[in-house]
Design a protein around this motif. Structure first.
Motif: not given
Ligand code: ADP
Ligand code: MG
Length: 394
Positions: A101-109
């Motif tokens: 879930a944390a990775v899915e919520a993340a954006q490039p950068g």
């Protein structure tokens, strides 16, 4: 030479990249006492951000037996954010729904730091569930933890076998520097060995001796060699069980390249405030212990280093933690800093000594790998490096 796929070969733009860094920092009561490993890991993370990746960092920290809040990576996330000047999300899991879930919520950068990989029992056993879980988090993997590359763990080897992977700049620099002295050193190539025990270094000594032109030996280990040579070493550190093997080595084809101390600093006991004197290395009085190489030896070692083409140094020349027995280690460090030779320092305590003398920048390469560096110099292909090898495009 070892072929490695490099970070530059990966197209990371818009991708999630898992980085296995070495953030195994020393902690004292939850406080980070030395953040050099975090600083060292930073350029790789910054590079990935600049190239448009979502950066998921992982590392082990200490030797927890299962989940241990005292060894959480949370304080490292705080320090990393402070040093990097960008936000770092601490993910309170290594794999599974929370991490996904944390990775899915993340954006490039964005930068995420996973929880201590050793909280998972599958880490050190390279369990397939953990390796699958890590591979599921990211599109690509970058191994940048040279100090862990000699261990076939889930976060080093397991994940590298599952998704496209490359060597990070730190790992690539280590492999290149150690590879050069292993395969094609500028000559004369001088190896300086020290440290406490010959038993822990005999494999490296054996491996390096044929390729080296000279090997200077100090530290605690020199007394087992002196004993094997038939000399009196008083109460110095001796590994009786190693004497026969060492004798064989000294009498072998390349044994003549080994240079032992001429004089030593001896003490009446193992203590900072012990009484000391300088004696010939081949006649240490009974009950006295050799705790450093002597001034004549320091001078001789320094002049050999000055005339070398390449120098690899592992292991302090004496008990450098105590001021009266620091001179030999300091002399070698200073000589290495001053020489025009290619200089490489490896080993936890030797690197600590160089760092405490402020001479790190003067060395061509300071290997942070410890055991991994020594294993590589013994001629072993590190499991982590081997796992990356499969991603080389021909
Ligand atoms: P490295 O970590 O650089 O590979 P080692 O761990 O092999 O080095 O050895 C470092 C230790 O060796 C230091 O703690 C130092 O005090 C010890 N040592 C060096 N010389 C002696 C000596 N003459 N007698 C006892 N211990 C020594
Ligand atoms: Mg050590």
């Amino acid at each position: 030479m070892t072929q490695l796929p490099l970070l530059d070969d990966l197209d990371v733009d818009g991708r999630v990249v898992l980085v296995r860094a070495d953030l195994n920092v020393p902690l004292d009561d939850g406080e980070i006492t030395d953040d050099f490993r975090i600083r060292a890991a930073l350029p790789t993370i910054e590079l990935l951000r600049e190239r448009g990746a979502t950066v998921v960092v992982c590392s082990h920290l200490g030797r927890p037996k299962g989940h241990d809040p005292a060894l959480s990576t949370a304080p490292i996330a705080v320090r990393l954010a402070g040093l990097g000047g960008f936000p770092v999300v601490h993910v309170p899991a290594v794999v599974g729904p929370v991490a996904l879930a944390a990775v899915e919520a993340a954006q490039p950068g964005d930068v995420l730091l996973l929880e201590n990989t050793r909280f998972e029992s599958g880490e050190t056993t390279n369990g397939f569930e953990l390796a699958d879980g890590l591979a599921e988090l990211a599109d690509m993997f970058v191994l940048d933890a040279f100090g862990s590359a000699h261990r076939a763990h889930a976060s080093t080897v397991g994940v590298a076998e599952r998704i496209p992977s490359a060597a990070g700049p730190l790992l690539a620099a280590e492999v290149a520097a150690l590879g050069e002295i292993l395969h094609d050193p500028p000559r004369p190539y001088v190896v300086v060995m020290g440290g406490a025990k010959v038993s822990s270094k005999l494999g490296v000594i054996r491996q390096l001796l044929p390729g080296a032109d000279l090997m200077l030996i100090g530290g605690g280990m020199c007394f087992t060699l002196l004993e094997a040579g038939g000399f009196e070493v008083g109460g110095s550190l001796i590994e009786e069980s190693m004497v026969a093997e060492v004798k064989e080595l000294l009498e072998s084809e390349h044994g003549g390249k080994i240079i032992l101390p001429l004089d030593v600093v001896v003490a009446d006991r193992f203590a900072e405030d012990a009484e000391t004197q300088i004696t010939p290395a081949i006649g240490i009085p009974e009950d006295w212990l050799g705790l450093d190489i002597g001034p004549e030896t320091s001078e001789h070692f320094a002049s050999v280093i000055a005339g070398a083409g390449a120098v690899f140094w592992n292991g302090p020349m004496g008990v450098f933690e105590m001021a009266p027995f620091r001179s030999g280690t300091e002399a070698v460090a200073q000589a290495m800093a001053a020489t025009s030779a290619t200089t490489i320092v490896g080993g936890g305590d030797s690197v600590a000594a160089v760092r405490s003398l402020g001479l790190e920048e003067q060395m061509d390469h300071v290997s942070t790998g410890g055991g991994a560096g020594l294993e590589m110099l013994e001629g072993t292909i590190l499991p982590g490096v081997a796992a990356l090898g499969r991603w080389i495009e021909n």
